[in-house]
Write an enzyme that holds these catalytic residues in place. Sequence first.
Site, PDB file in Angstrom:
ATOM      1  N   LYS A 411       0.450  -1.325   0.283  1.00 19.06           N
ATOM      2  CA  LYS A 411      -0.007  -0.039  -0.118  1.00 19.06           C
ATOM      3  C   LYS A 411       0.772   1.359   0.297  1.00 19.06           C
ATOM      4  O   LYS A 411       1.735   0.978   0.448  1.00 19.06           O
ATOM      5  CB  LYS A 411      -1.200   0.091   1.369  1.00 19.06           C
ATOM      6  CG  LYS A 411      -1.746  -1.305   1.434  1.00 19.06           C
ATOM      7  CD  LYS A 411      -2.747  -1.346   0.433  1.00 19.06           C
ATOM      8  CE  LYS A 411      -3.740  -1.980   0.243  1.00 19.06           C
ATOM      9  NZ  LYS A 411      -3.181  -3.542  -0.643  1.00 19.06           N
ATOM     10  N   ASP A 412      -0.009   2.640  -0.501  1.00 20.52           N
ATOM     11  CA  ASP A 412       1.017   3.950  -0.142  1.00 20.52           C
ATOM     12  C   ASP A 412       1.598   3.743   0.875  1.00 20.52           C
ATOM     13  O   ASP A 412       1.264   3.830   1.582  1.00 20.52           O
ATOM     14  CB  ASP A 412      -0.377   4.857  -1.213  1.00 20.52           C
ATOM     15  CG  ASP A 412      -0.268   5.156  -1.880  1.00 20.52           C
ATOM     16  OD1 ASP A 412      -1.422   3.444  -2.395  1.00 20.52           O
ATOM     17  OD2 ASP A 412      -0.134   4.812  -3.649  1.00 20.52           O
ATOM     18  N   LYS A 413       3.215   4.566   0.228  1.00 17.40           N
ATOM     19  CA  LYS A 413       3.130   5.455   2.539  1.00 17.40           C
ATOM     20  C   LYS A 413       2.718   6.404   2.413  1.00 17.40           C
ATOM     21  O   LYS A 413       1.091   6.429   3.641  1.00 17.40           O
ATOM     22  CB  LYS A 413       4.597   5.707   1.772  1.00 17.40           C
ATOM     23  CG  LYS A 413       5.021   6.737   2.879  1.00 17.40           C
ATOM     24  CD  LYS A 413       6.592   7.003   2.792  1.00 17.40           C
ATOM     25  CE  LYS A 413       7.002   7.656   4.042  1.00 17.40           C
ATOM     26  NZ  LYS A 413       8.546   7.839   4.111  1.00 17.40           N
TER      27      LYS A 413
END
Length: 774
Positions: A411-413
Amino acid sequence: MDMEVMLGRKTLREVLKSSVNEEESSGDQREDASRWHFYLRMEEDTDFRVRFSSLCFITDHVGFHGTIKSSPSDFVVTEIDEQGQLVNKATNEWISKVLHEPNNFAKKTKLDFQNLSFKEGSNQEVNIVTGCSYDDQNLTDIKTDESASEKEVMEKNDGTSKGKEEKVDVLGNLLDEKTNELLNHFACDIKEKWNSKTELIGSSPEFSLGRILDKNQRAILHSAVRQKFPFLITVGKNSEIVVKPNLEYKELCHLVSEEEAFDFFKYLDAKKENSKFTFKPDTNKDHRKAVHHFVNKKFGNLVETKSFPELSYNAGNPNVAITVRFREKTHKHRKRSLFECRDQKVIYTGEELMVHQRIVWRYWDIYKSKNKEKDQAFTLRKENLEMFEALGFLAIKLGVIPSDFSYAGLKDKKAITYQAMVVRKVTPERLKNIEKEIEKKRMNVFNIRSVDDSLRLGQLKGNHFDITIRNLRNQINDSSNLRERILEAIENVKNKGFVNYYGPQRFGMGRKVHTDQIGLALLKSEMVEAVKLFLTPEDLDDPVNRAKKYFLQTEDAKGTLSLMPEFKVRERALLESLHRFGMTEEGCIQAWFSFPHSMRIFYVHAYSSKIWNEAVSYRFATYGSRVVEGDLVSLDEDVDDEHFTNSKVHLVTEEEESANTYAIHQVVLPVLGYNIQYPKNKIGQWYQEILSRDGLQTCRFKVPTLKLNVPGCYRQILKHPRNVSYQLMEEHETDVKTEGSHVDEATLSLLISFDLDASCYATVCLREIMKHDF
């Protein structure tokens, strides 16, 4: 830093432009010019923004300006599990609603559907008596993958209203719409074949409901299927539920009416204590004997049968009914449990007492470890945190290693993300006890439950995105109505889709080194080079980059460890291994093993992803939106991930190209690996040139020293967002112009939500909507 979106007007037509005029060039000239133009842009690889400027668009709207990811709360990602449910919802939420009791789950409670009824597609209702708790070994075909204690998942709620019957479509809640529909078709097919006296040829037909990780849901689904379709059985295979015809049901239908068989198997499945089932009265003694024999042969360890005459019967020709009841449990004769032994009063000498206590508590520790330290599934919420950093921190707090965690996707940071996780060898209590500590790192865990299996990458249906784009404004030199521009862009991408590129976060946000470069070094077995690339500093003066710079200058792993901040878990793990094994080829191999397998393979996948991005750009630059001979197309219309086999991929023929048999959205390109085929046209030739360019012409996409095998897969070149909704919102900002005067300026923000299939990137979808290269 905010990601400012300055959107251009570049479309697919511009990608096709080159120094050679398209109208006057031959096919070979156009190919050479396009390839020259493409390579020229891909060589500028000093910055990820420049790298992604080579990617093309498929739609032709103008676009608009805006700012995304102003804060993590502007970009919320929620994983969608294989059943189509958002993972931030309570796993058993629908059951709580049914029973009007929020906390009615216990480890060894009993499932009871006595007050429920299930609506089918028609107006008929199939009443549910009770749930399941099979523990008889003779019920070999009516079985689940749970033990009796695991299946007994729900206490009867005595507080529910007895006056009204709650109606719940349990299968509809547990299964997605398509699976539910296919299950009904499967059941109808079985009944039709039986009713037409058609024998089932070959092996018994099966229908898979998919893998259900949560054991409570599996137990409920097993029972719900058998209650609705008693002529079917459900079998557990490694968390997968498989539905088959119930041959005992068919056999019993030769002896009694189908209505009786239907009710009898529902009675068996319910297994309600002290309940009875009575077949219709029968005057034929031989027939009754056959029924007795069938029931006792098949289910004798579970039930017993007796015959009782009706109250008013003819002595010469008695009307006798067979009654079935469950055998009494022999609780009184079982061995005493450990707890009963502990409670029993026995007099020991002092030495005997000490020995006895040690033995008891030793077995008590074994009992706890076997019954509590199971795999725990949970939902992880994180904010503005890289996933591997989050895993490293969780591992330290739980006393495990990062490889004990499994997950379905990265998942995105810079976002708020929700995703399913499984951790091995941890109790629920340990997960709950670290809640306050991990909150300081902007993490939360919830929906904690025991499961039998780990997760694997790609084991999800997709992701749901809730995104806010702020400070909206027109393109430069565009005087059109802004609202109309925004709505036009969204509707265009909804209808036409977007080029399914891997997003920039796949390759890291560094300017000097990207993850795909590390992956290429690993594929070439250049282990020392891969370590140096991993520890290459950026041009920033902070503790992390100072530590990396020191290492490249000195190769002093111990000294670098003293400089590397504690929160850089991956870097420190690598450095600790290098300190132990040395900066040799073998030492670097051992250092890479300090990373879990999922992290090692991530770098190799990053290289394959980069090549795929280049390939799809070259594909559009060469052939545009036409499907041509030698293209690969997917034969499965419902592909929602990359995991489909070679048998589902078809090579387009010359005749199919002429007949326009396939559409552009069916075209796929291979993601590099040892088990894929290449297109049989200029794109396939391009792949071979790229492998030669990168020194991989003999690569088998296996790295035995790191236990990495990359089979490869296929990826659709176009995707469409689903369930798109959006809303424009005005935000007012007060600007102080002069003393005592204020000017109110309204700016537009866009709130947009949509679903994407697994391995699709929201930033890439937004890139197509907003016409911007990230």
